[in-house]
Structure formats: structure tokens, C-alpha cells
Write an enzyme that holds these catalytic residues in place. Structure first.
Site, PDB file in Angstrom:
ATOM      1  N   CYS A  33      -0.869   3.704  -1.072  1.00 57.80           N
ATOM      2  CA  CYS A  33      -1.160   4.564  -0.074  1.00 57.80           C
ATOM      3  C   CYS A  33      -0.816   5.752  -0.571  1.00 57.80           C
ATOM      4  O   CYS A  33      -1.896   6.170  -1.508  1.00 57.80           O
ATOM      5  CB  CYS A  33      -0.347   3.807   0.442  1.00 57.80           C
ATOM      6  SG  CYS A  33      -1.067   4.491   2.559  1.00 57.80           S
TER       7      CYS A  33
ATOM      8  N   HIS B 253      -0.257  -1.767   0.820  1.00 57.05           N
ATOM      9  CA  HIS B 253       1.512  -1.876   0.535  1.00 57.05           C
ATOM     10  C   HIS B 253       1.562  -3.431   0.401  1.00 57.05           C
ATOM     11  O   HIS B 253       2.236  -4.296   0.518  1.00 57.05           O
ATOM     12  CB  HIS B 253       2.402  -1.444   1.457  1.00 57.05           C
ATOM     13  CG  HIS B 253       1.758  -0.256   1.727  1.00 57.05           C
ATOM     14  ND1 HIS B 253       2.313   1.125   2.081  1.00 57.05           N
ATOM     15  CD2 HIS B 253       0.495   0.490   3.064  1.00 57.05           C
ATOM     16  CE1 HIS B 253       1.865   1.857   2.100  1.00 57.05           C
ATOM     17  NE2 HIS B 253       1.134   1.501   2.989  1.00 57.05           N
TER      18      HIS B 253
ATOM     19  N   GLU C 180       4.161  -3.870  -1.203  1.00 52.01           N
ATOM     20  CA  GLU C 180       6.101  -3.902  -0.823  1.00 52.01           C
ATOM     21  C   GLU C 180       6.469  -4.671  -0.185  1.00 52.01           C
ATOM     22  O   GLU C 180       8.006  -4.865   0.248  1.00 52.01           O
ATOM     23  CB  GLU C 180       7.034  -2.663  -2.148  1.00 52.01           C
ATOM     24  CG  GLU C 180       6.512  -1.317  -0.730  1.00 52.01           C
ATOM     25  CD  GLU C 180       4.963  -0.817  -0.691  1.00 52.01           C
ATOM     26  OE1 GLU C 180       3.872  -1.543  -0.833  1.00 52.01           O
ATOM     27  OE2 GLU C 180       4.605   0.102   0.267  1.00 52.01           O
TER      28      GLU C 180
END
Lengths: 77, 226
Positions: free
Chosen positions: B90, B198, B200
Site C-alpha cells: 500500500c 494488504h 498482512e
């Protein structure tokens, strides 16, 4: 001395913000506007030691992203 | 105990740095250093440097522009040259592009709106350090949350990175107007990945899915055989 750096999108790079502004202008009832491109004006206050070459490097290295933007430097008396 | 050594960089305005550190800790294990943007020196013997999501420097000037010129990025550029793996997610992707470590630029989303939702991605490259844990053309679901994710590069650059297999992920649905639906790009050497989605945030079922796990697992496996 004041220096103005005008940063604008390169031709061919789509400008979603310009398009939205254009849409809003039309929404206000104004006719005859065929395109809108949004850019950025950066004003620097510099002393006499700042060369044109240094200004050029500032624009290239930071003020404009050369992948998508052009810049124009103008010294204002 | 894994020998994996990672650094997660925090810029003023980063907000996914903790999530990133948790994901690396849970999946890769080892030692994780939290590094502040003003640090000009990185910890030694790093396997991975992660640039997290967020709004570094308030997105002033252009997203990622100020962070790309911060002291720590000089050390990151030098580490990339030595072959250290770098993952930018990002805002981290925006920083990598602004720093010239990845081609192209991330512009305002074509629809102007901030896009915050889970999206489908197609895995394009399964040969890289980061994507070896996926199958070719596998569809995965990973959330995005960005305002400036509209990937732009000139046609010649797009042709080149496609030809070199450097498109890691593509959006499988309209998201932000990105050129050729590109969601993630590798550098020429293959040790730098930038992606808007994302991974994560998708590491366990409680988050709605775990499609992001394979990315971190592949990095750990590829670098230390963990």
C-alpha cells in the site's frame, strides 16, 4: 526572490481529479468547458545563491514525479 | 527458533506497521526490528525489509513522496542493491515507486473514491521469492484500503514488465483504474515487491481468510528455509 514551480500531469496521463472538477463545473450550469486538468503550484522563497540548475534538480528530485508529471519554473522578481 | 531477520520501517503516519510486524512474527518467526524513518542505518544481516501501509507524512506532495526521501530510504536503496528482500504494501508500494525502486507511479483512484474492501486477485508470477507459495492463475482474496492505487506506467514500461514476468498480482475485478489491472509489481532482480492489497491483513480465518499467509511463508522458506 520568489520562484514558482508549476507541476502538471503529462499529456496522456488520465487525470481523475480534473475529470471530477470538470463534472462539478458542468453541475454548476457552466457550458463550453471541454476539459479540465488539475496541477500544483509550489512557491519557493530563495536567495541569490540558488541557481537555475539547483531549482531544476529540486523539481526533478522531489517537486515533480517525472513518471507522470512535467514542471515549469518561473522566477518572479 | 527461526533465524529469520526482518525490519519493519515506521514513517510518521504509517498505520499498518504493527500488523505487518505481527504477520512476519507469526509466519516467519525470528527477530523483527522496528525501525524509525529517521534512522540512517539498518540492523545488520536482514533477510527482509517491510515498508508498511499508512499515510506517511500525511500524503503531502504525493503519496509516498516525502517518505521516499527520508534518511532510512537511502539505507533501503543500498540494501536492495545488496539483494535484501523488500516488501512494500500500500503506502509502502507508493514509497518504493517514488524512490525509483519500482517502475511506474500510483495515482488517484480512477473513481476518485477511497476503496476499502476485499478484492479478488489473480496470481500472475509464481516464480518469485514472494509468490512461490501460490499456484499460477490462482485467485486469492486480499483487502485493499487506498485512495491512490491507480497504477500508471507508459506503454513501453508496461510491455517490458509484463514480458519480464514482473507483474506479480493482477486485480480480477475493477478496483481503481490501474493500467492492465496491475496490483503488484516486482523489480528487475526480483527482490523487491510492491503491492496495493494488504496480505498482512489476511493471515488467519478470524480476519475473513488467510490467503496472505502464503506470501510471508514463501519469503521465509526462500530465504532461510524455515
Amino acid at each position: 526572490m520568489k520562484v514558482r514551480v508549476y507541476v502538471s500531469l503529462k499529456n496522456g496521463v488520465l487525470d481523475p481529479q480534473g475529470r471530477a472538477i470538470h463534472h462539478a463545473i458542468e453541475g454548476l450550469g457552466f457550458a463550453g468547458v471541454s476539459d479540465v486538468r488539475a496541477g500544483r503550484l509550489i512557491e519557493l522563497e530563495v536567495d541569490g545563491s540558488v541557481t537555475d540548475e539547483a531549482l531544476d534538480q529540486m523539481a526533478k528530485q522531489l517537486l515533480a514525479n517525472m513518471v507522470i508529471e512535467n514542471y515549469r519554473i518561473e522566477r518572479v522578481a | 527458533m527461526s533465524n529469520f531477520r526482518a525490519a519493519v520501517i515506521t514513517f510518521p503516519g504509517s498505520n499498518c506497521d504493527r500488523d505487518m510486524a505481527v504477520a512476519i512474527d507469526e509466519i516467519c518467526g525470528g527477530t523483527i526490528h522496528r525501525v524509525w524513518h529517521g534512522d540512517a542505518v539498518l540492523p545488520e544481516r536482514l533477510d527482509l525489509i517491510a515498508l508498511p501501509g499508512g499515510f506517511s507524512y500525511g500524503d503531502y506532495l504525493r503519496s509516498g513522496a516525502m517518505a521516499a526521501r527520508s534518511p532510512v530510504m537511502r539505507a533501503v536503496v543500498e540494501a536492495v542493491g545488496r539483494g535484501v528482500a523488500v516488501l512494500g504494501v500500500c503506502n509502502g508500494f507508493q514509497v518504493l515507486a517514488e524512490a525509483g525502486l519500482l517502475p511506474g507511479a500510483l495515482m488517484r483512484n480512477a473513481g476518485i473514491r477511497f476503496v476499502c474492501r476485499e478484492v479478488a486477485l489473480t496470481v500472475e508470477n509464481t516464480q518469485s521469492l514472494f509468490t512461490a507459495g501460490y499456484r499460477k492463475d490462482q485467485q486469492i482474496r486480499i483487502p485493499v484500503a487506498h485512495h491512490d492505487g491507480n497504477y500508471f506506467a507508459d506503454e513501453a514500461t508496461l510491455d517490458r514488465i509484463e514480458g519480464e514476468g514482473r507483474v506479480a498480482f493482477r486485480y480480477a475485478e475493477p478496483v481503481n483504474g490501474s493500467a492492465r489491472d496491475i496490483a503488484g509489481v516486482l523489480n528487475e532482480a526480483g527482490n523487491v515487491l510492491g503491492m496495493m492489497p494488504h496480505p498482512e491483513r489476511m493471515i488467519e480465518p478470524a480476519q475473513g481468510g488467510s490467503d496472505g499467509r502464503a506470501l510471508f511463508a514463501a519469503v521465509a522458506r526462500g530465504l532461510v528455509g524455515a
